[in-house]
Design a protein around this motif. Structure first.
Motif, PDB file in Angstrom:
ATOM      1  N   PHE A 199      -8.702 -11.284   2.814  1.00 12.20           N
ATOM      2  CA  PHE A 199      -7.530 -10.881   3.578  1.00 12.20           C
ATOM      3  C   PHE A 199      -7.490  -9.351   3.603  1.00 12.20           C
ATOM      4  CE2 PHE A 199      -6.149 -15.118   3.800  1.00 12.20           C
ATOM      5  CZ  PHE A 199      -5.099 -15.172   4.713  1.00 12.20           C
ATOM      6  N   ILE A 200      -7.509  -8.791   4.806  1.00 12.01           N
ATOM      7  CA  ILE A 200      -7.368  -7.349   4.995  1.00 12.01           C
ATOM      8  C   ILE A 200      -5.931  -7.128   5.435  1.00 12.01           C
ATOM      9  CG2 ILE A 200      -8.183  -5.336   6.275  1.00 12.01           C
ATOM     10  CD1 ILE A 200     -10.153  -6.509   4.201  1.00 12.01           C
ATOM     11  N   GLU A 201      -5.175  -6.345   4.668  1.00  8.19           N
ATOM     12  CA  GLU A 201      -3.712  -6.366   4.815  1.00  8.19           C
ATOM     13  C   GLU A 201      -3.105  -5.077   4.272  1.00  8.19           C
ATOM     14  OE1 GLU A 201      -3.389  -9.875   2.319  1.00  8.19           O
ATOM     15  OE2 GLU A 201      -2.677  -8.650   0.666  1.00  8.19           O
ATOM     16  N   GLY A 202      -1.778  -5.028   4.291  1.00  8.49           N
ATOM     17  CA  GLY A 202      -1.029  -4.003   3.582  1.00  8.49           C
ATOM     18  C   GLY A 202      -1.275  -2.581   4.028  1.00  8.49           C
ATOM     19  N   ALA A 203      -1.250  -2.312   5.316  1.00  5.98           N
ATOM     20  CA  ALA A 203      -1.485  -0.959   5.814  1.00  5.98           C
ATOM     21  C   ALA A 203      -0.409   0.006   5.325  1.00  5.98           C
ATOM     22  CB  ALA A 203      -1.525  -0.959   7.340  1.00  5.98           C
ATOM     23  N   TYR A 204      -0.821   1.256   5.067  1.00  9.22           N
ATOM     24  CA  TYR A 204       0.134   2.306   4.703  1.00  9.22           C
ATOM     25  C   TYR A 204      -0.477   3.647   5.095  1.00  9.22           C
ATOM     26  CZ  TYR A 204       3.884   4.691   2.262  1.00  9.22           C
ATOM     27  OH  TYR A 204       4.980   5.458   1.977  1.00  9.22           O
ATOM     28  N   MET A 205       0.304   4.459   5.804  1.00  9.37           N
ATOM     29  CA  MET A 205      -0.195   5.738   6.310  1.00  9.37           C
ATOM     30  C   MET A 205       0.378   6.905   5.502  1.00  9.37           C
ATOM     31  SD  MET A 205      -1.953   7.637   8.304  1.00  9.37           S
ATOM     32  CE  MET A 205      -2.507   6.721   9.741  1.00  9.37           C
ATOM     33  N   THR A 206      -0.503   7.834   5.120  1.00  9.69           N
ATOM     34  CA  THR A 206      -0.102   9.076   4.461  1.00  9.69           C
ATOM     35  C   THR A 206      -0.799  10.232   5.161  1.00  9.69           C
ATOM     36  OG1 THR A 206       0.118   7.957   2.321  1.00  9.69           O
ATOM     37  CG2 THR A 206      -0.039  10.357   2.296  1.00  9.69           C
ATOM     38  N   ARG A 207      -0.042  11.243   5.551  1.00 13.66           N
ATOM     39  CA  ARG A 207      -0.623  12.446   6.131  1.00 13.66           C
ATOM     40  C   ARG A 207      -0.611  13.553   5.088  1.00 13.66           C
ATOM     41  NH1 ARG A 207       1.012  15.914  11.629  1.00 13.66           N
ATOM     42  NH2 ARG A 207      -0.435  17.634  11.190  1.00 13.66           N
ATOM     43  N   VAL A 208      -1.758  14.226   4.932  1.00 14.23           N
ATOM     44  CA  VAL A 208      -1.879  15.401   4.067  1.00 14.23           C
ATOM     45  C   VAL A 208      -2.592  16.476   4.871  1.00 14.23           C
ATOM     46  CG1 VAL A 208      -2.785  16.338   1.924  1.00 14.23           C
ATOM     47  CG2 VAL A 208      -1.966  13.989   2.000  1.00 14.23           C
ATOM     48  N   GLY A 209      -1.890  17.545   5.172  1.00 17.66           N
ATOM     49  CA  GLY A 209      -2.453  18.564   6.039  1.00 17.66           C
ATOM     50  C   GLY A 209      -2.713  17.987   7.414  1.00 17.66           C
ATOM     51  N   ASP A 210      -3.941  18.125   7.873  1.00 11.64           N
ATOM     52  CA  ASP A 210      -4.297  17.598   9.187  1.00 11.64           C
ATOM     53  C   ASP A 210      -5.050  16.278   9.107  1.00 11.64           C
ATOM     54  OD1 ASP A 210      -3.169  19.785  10.505  1.00 11.64           O
ATOM     55  OD2 ASP A 210      -4.997  20.985  10.297  1.00 11.64           O
ATOM     56  N   ARG A 211      -5.058  15.647   7.926  1.00 10.77           N
ATOM     57  CA  ARG A 211      -5.805  14.401   7.759  1.00 10.77           C
ATOM     58  C   ARG A 211      -4.840  13.223   7.582  1.00 10.77           C
ATOM     59  NH1 ARG A 211     -10.581  14.987   3.524  1.00 10.77           N
ATOM     60  NH2 ARG A 211     -11.642  13.574   4.978  1.00 10.77           N
ATOM     61  N   TYR A 212      -5.166  12.137   8.241  1.00 10.97           N
ATOM     62  CA  TYR A 212      -4.374  10.926   8.171  1.00 10.97           C
ATOM     63  C   TYR A 212      -5.143   9.896   7.343  1.00 10.97           C
ATOM     64  CZ  TYR A 212      -1.709  13.004  11.995  1.00 10.97           C
ATOM     65  OH  TYR A 212      -0.932  13.836  12.769  1.00 10.97           O
ATOM     66  N   HIS A 213      -4.535   9.438   6.246  1.00  6.89           N
ATOM     67  CA  HIS A 213      -5.159   8.479   5.343  1.00  6.89           C
ATOM     68  C   HIS A 213      -4.510   7.118   5.571  1.00  6.89           C
ATOM     69  CE1 HIS A 213      -7.089  11.669   2.810  1.00  6.89           C
ATOM     70  NE2 HIS A 213      -6.108  12.379   3.353  1.00  6.89           N
ATOM     71  N   LEU A 214      -5.221   6.247   6.279  1.00  9.72           N
ATOM     72  CA  LEU A 214      -4.721   4.900   6.552  1.00  9.72           C
ATOM     73  C   LEU A 214      -5.245   3.978   5.456  1.00  9.72           C
ATOM     74  CD1 LEU A 214      -3.178   2.917   8.302  1.00  9.72           C
ATOM     75  CD2 LEU A 214      -5.244   2.637   9.710  1.00  9.72           C
ATOM     76  N   GLN A 215      -4.341   3.506   4.626  1.00  9.13           N
ATOM     77  CA  GLN A 215      -4.692   2.701   3.460  1.00  9.13           C
ATOM     78  C   GLN A 215      -4.524   1.213   3.779  1.00  9.13           C
ATOM     79  OE1 GLN A 215      -2.011   4.838   0.554  1.00  9.13           O
ATOM     80  NE2 GLN A 215      -2.227   6.256   2.281  1.00  9.13           N
ATOM     81  N   TYR A 216      -5.295   0.392   3.051  1.00  8.86           N
ATOM     82  CA  TYR A 216      -5.222  -1.047   3.269  1.00  8.86           C
ATOM     83  C   TYR A 216      -5.644  -1.772   1.999  1.00  8.86           C
ATOM     84  CZ  TYR A 216     -10.343  -1.246   3.681  1.00  8.86           C
ATOM     85  OH  TYR A 216     -11.697  -1.178   3.427  1.00  8.86           O
ATOM     86  N   ALA A 217      -5.311  -3.058   1.909  1.00  7.88           N
ATOM     87  CA  ALA A 217      -5.575  -3.848   0.707  1.00  7.88           C
ATOM     88  C   ALA A 217      -6.561  -4.972   1.009  1.00  7.88           C
ATOM     89  CB  ALA A 217      -4.272  -4.439   0.156  1.00  7.88           C
ATOM     90  N   GLY A 218      -7.234  -5.424  -0.037  1.00 12.15           N
ATOM     91  CA  GLY A 218      -8.120  -6.584   0.020  1.00 12.15           C
ATOM     92  C   GLY A 218      -8.572  -6.877  -1.406  1.00 12.15           C
ATOM     93  N   PRO A 219      -9.204  -7.979  -1.703  1.00 15.25           N
ATOM     94  CA  PRO A 219      -9.534  -9.089  -0.803  1.00 15.25           C
ATOM     95  C   PRO A 219      -8.502 -10.208  -0.847  1.00 15.25           C
ATOM     96  CG  PRO A 219     -10.756  -9.349  -2.831  1.00 15.25           C
ATOM     97  CD  PRO A 219      -9.943  -8.095  -2.978  1.00 15.25           C
ATOM     98  N   GLY A 220      -7.614 -10.214  -1.873  1.00 15.98           N
ATOM     99  CA  GLY A 220      -6.604 -11.257  -1.995  1.00 15.98           C
ATOM    100  C   GLY A 220      -5.744 -10.991  -3.211  1.00 15.98           C
ATOM    101  N   THR A 221      -4.459 -11.238  -3.072  1.00 13.97           N
ATOM    102  CA  THR A 221      -3.510 -10.858  -4.101  1.00 13.97           C
ATOM    103  C   THR A 221      -3.662 -11.627  -5.399  1.00 13.97           C
ATOM    104  OG1 THR A 221      -1.144 -10.349  -4.412  1.00 13.97           O
ATOM    105  CG2 THR A 221      -1.694 -12.502  -3.450  1.00 13.97           C
ATOM    106  N   GLN A 222      -4.312 -12.790  -5.383  1.00 16.25           N
ATOM    107  CA  GLN A 222      -4.430 -13.612  -6.579  1.00 16.25           C
ATOM    108  C   GLN A 222      -5.632 -13.246  -7.444  1.00 16.25           C
ATOM    109  OE1 GLN A 222      -5.216 -14.395  -3.494  1.00 16.25           O
ATOM    110  NE2 GLN A 222      -6.442 -16.270  -3.303  1.00 16.25           N
ATOM    111  N   PHE A 223      -6.441 -12.258  -7.021  1.00 15.47           N
ATOM    112  CA  PHE A 223      -7.654 -11.891  -7.746  1.00 15.47           C
ATOM    113  C   PHE A 223      -7.448 -10.637  -8.595  1.00 15.47           C
ATOM    114  CE2 PHE A 223      -9.382 -13.694  -3.631  1.00 15.47           C
ATOM    115  CZ  PHE A 223      -9.611 -14.964  -4.161  1.00 15.47           C
ATOM    116  N   ASN A 224      -8.216 -10.535  -9.699  1.00 20.91           N
ATOM    117  CA  ASN A 224      -8.160  -9.306 -10.496  1.00 20.91           C
ATOM    118  C   ASN A 224      -8.734  -8.121  -9.724  1.00 20.91           C
ATOM    119  OD1 ASN A 224     -10.921 -10.189 -10.707  1.00 20.91           O
ATOM    120  ND2 ASN A 224     -11.152  -9.011 -12.592  1.00 20.91           N
ATOM    121  N   THR A 225      -9.432  -8.390  -8.638  1.00 24.33           N
ATOM    122  CA  THR A 225     -10.060  -7.349  -7.840  1.00 24.33           C
ATOM    123  C   THR A 225      -9.184  -6.846  -6.692  1.00 24.33           C
ATOM    124  OG1 THR A 225     -11.098  -9.113  -6.549  1.00 24.33           O
ATOM    125  CG2 THR A 225     -12.368  -8.183  -8.370  1.00 24.33           C
ATOM    126  N   TYR A 226      -7.943  -7.289  -6.618  1.00 21.46           N
ATOM    127  CA  TYR A 226      -7.028  -6.833  -5.561  1.00 21.46           C
ATOM    128  C   TYR A 226      -6.931  -5.315  -5.638  1.00 21.46           C
ATOM    129  CZ  TYR A 226      -2.964  -7.501  -2.445  1.00 21.46           C
ATOM    130  OH  TYR A 226      -2.089  -7.519  -1.390  1.00 21.46           O
TER     131      TYR A 226
END
Length: 577
Positions: A199-226
């Motif tokens: 599951f590719i999910e959970g977008a979140y945008m942060t701007r620092v200076g002139d760069r836009y950091h689009l963040q996202y989550a994976g692979p699944g909330t039930q895993f230790n690797t989330y």
């Protein structure tokens, strides 16, 4: 001072599914934190309200019936001087606005013309407003500009992020990146529904200076690797380029694992933080908690989180600070595998499960009567600075009253209990196991603190620790997943660990090292260069590790730090191509 998982009054859920029956457990996840009018506000899934804080340490739960209780992944941003709230729902989204959230003045201001899941709104420096969304094993994360007045889309959505498990090891599903083997009827349903797709999910945008950091989550909330990764671009809707330092937030090892689907924000002093979802996922996949991590952007503009010893005590200074050198007070874990005894135990839940450094296993008292106790012997006197009592939800479906306000969920129905539940405990310390000193007592107060973190006003010498139960949630039995003791032991520092290994495939490294005498565990650090070891994996009771989170086509550097109750001895880094 805080210690993950954050000690919040997580709301209880009444979940009914056709496959798993009824579960009653605490849950909060997908957190968004915003600094608004001098306070921090945190919104999380299934909370039936929100938390607020003046210092990121003490949080107060503010109930609200003005914002939807069952809509998942609430997003809150300051837009045009007010908080704009939206969340996931089964049909088109809705927007709510507040200028005074503590007065619970949220008002629905507009429906959305988009059916979105896991939304994130972002207002750029020029005032233009954008919406990002997506939570799917098939569809990409998308973005679009919104009209600031109507909150309707301007133009067509732009696809932005899709999975690429062939080159990004961390996006692969399964604990430790090992594919899931599902069983039973529900397993067949899930195999047919998603297979091994993340599951590719959970977008979140942060701007620092002139760069836009689009963040996202994976692979699944039930895993230790989330975990959370990022793309970087120079415009709000891209084009974006994958950041090979991803995942920037990842916690696959230690007492509580997972660090995905969160938000990145600045505090009043300009320090960066990342708040994210941590998993329990025993009573149900969505049994989750919240973690807070120091974060930042290095001189090359790379987004990072300091997640070394990320479930140990952490300082939250009331000033600007260095997230790498000033976050830890230097206290170490003293309770791992400590000898534990108890007043009684339920079958299969013996006292040793309270000291094995896993939130997913727990000791349970043999009765539900107040006065049951759990006691640890550290093996020798030590200097104790802090304690954490982590309570587990054990067998509460047979005790909690059934909610009548159930709403439809993805599978089955659910409701959120509106009231807090008592977690009353007394903590005592002793040098000899005979004379005891009370250092914390909430019995009779009805306090709701499921992950109580107690920092002693002054350090104390102790060998024995005892916790005694008062009233428990829904009158259930005393259940402790972790009685954790932090301080310093009278020991020399451990020797250094020499790591060796090989790239088993482009996404996986196999590591091993010789056991170091007298250690409690090892912290495996790794990254794309020896000065950017931004990932860490805390391990106990082992001298090998398969790291499956690598990005293909990049060499990685690895170091294994050994630690005991006295401190940490860094290991030398080696490069694996």
């Amino acid at each position: 001072m805080v210690c993950n998982p954050l000690d919040l009054a997580y709301r209880y859920q009444d979940v009914r599914t056709p496959f798993a029956g009824r579960s009653v457990h605490r849950e909060a996840a997908d957190p968004t934190v915003v600094f608004f009018r001098g306070r921090y506000f945190m919104f999380a899934s299934m909370t039936r309200g929100f938390w607020y804080s003046d210092d990121l340490v003490e949080w107060t739960l503010q109930p609200s019936e003005r914002i939807p209780a069952i809509d998942y992944a609430p997003d809150v941003r300051e837009v045009d001087g007010a908080l704009l709230f939206t969340a996931s729902r089964r049909t088109n989204g809705r927007f709510f606005r507040s200028v005074d959230p503590l007065a619970d003045d949220f008002e629905e201001v507009a429906p959305s013309d988009i059916a979105f899941w896991d939304p994130d709104t972002f207002q750029d420096d020029d005032g233009r407003l954008y919406l990002y969304w997506g939570c799917s094993h098939k569809e990409p994360i998308q973005g679009v500009e919104l009209d600031r007045a109507t909150l309707q889309r301007i133009g067509e959505p732009v696809p932005l992020i899709a999975a690429d498990t062939e080159t990004r090891g961390w996006e692969r599903t399964g604990d430790d990146y090992v594919p899931v083997v599902r069983r039973g009827l529900m397993g067949k349903v899930m195999d047919a529904y998603i297979g091994d797709a993340p599951f590719i999910e959970g977008a979140y945008m942060t701007r620092v200076g002139d760069r836009y950091h689009l963040q996202y989550a994976g692979p699944g909330t039930q895993f230790n690797t989330y975990a959370d990764g990022a793309y970087v671009g120079d415009r709000p809707l891209g084009p974006f380029v994958y950041d090979p330092h991803s995942p920037f937030s990842s916690k696959p090892g230690g007492f509580i694992t997972g660090a995905g689907h969160g938000s990145t924000f600045q505090d009043r002093h300009g320090n960066w933080w990342h708040v994210a979802t941590m998993r329990v996922s025993v009573n149900a996949d969505f049994e989750r908690r919240i973690g807070l991590f120091p974060a930042g952007f290095d001189d090359d503009g790379v987004l990072f989180c300091n997640q070394n010893f990320a479930d140990y005590p952490m300082q939250v200074p009331d000033r600007a600070f260095d997230p790498w050198t000033e976050a830890s007070p230097g206290w170490m874990l003293l309770s791992h595998r400590a000898v534990a005894i108890a007043s009684s135990s339920a079958d299969g839940h013996d006292p040793a499960l309270a000291t094995d450094e896993s939130v997913r296993t727990w000791w349970v008292a043999g009765t539900d009567r107040p006065g049951e106790w759990l006691q640890l012997d550290l093996g020798a006197e030590a200097t104790v600075h802090a304690l954490q009592v982590n309570l587990a939800d054990h067998g509460l479906a047979s005790r909690a009253p059934k909610r009548r306000d159930l709403a439809k969920a993805t599978f089955g129905k659910r409701a959120v209990f509106p009231d807090p539940q008592p977690t009353e405990v007394r903590l005592e310390l002793s040098l000899d196991g005979v004379e005891w000193a009370v250092v914390h007592d909430t019995i009779g107060t009805h306090e709701d603190a499921p992950h109580a973190f107690v920092v002693l006003p002054e350090a104390r010498r102790a060998r024995y620790i005892r916790v005694t139960a008062g009233a428990m949630p829904f009158g259930g039995a005393f259940a402790v997943s972790g009685l954790r003791v932090f301080g310093l032991a009278d020991l020399p520092l451990p020797g250094a660990a020499d790591v060796r290994g090989e790239r088993r495939d482009p996404r996986t490294a196999s590591l091993r090292w010789d056991a170091v005498p007298g250690v409690v565990g090892y912290n495996v650090r790794y990254g794309l260069s020896p000065d950017k070891l931004y990932h860490s994996w805390l391990v106990y009771d082992r001298t090998d590790l398969e790291v499956g989170s690598l990005n293909a086509g990049h060499p990685y550097w690895f170091a294994v730090d050994s630690f005991n109750g006295a401190g940490v001895t860094p290991g030398a880094a080696v490069c694996l191509h």
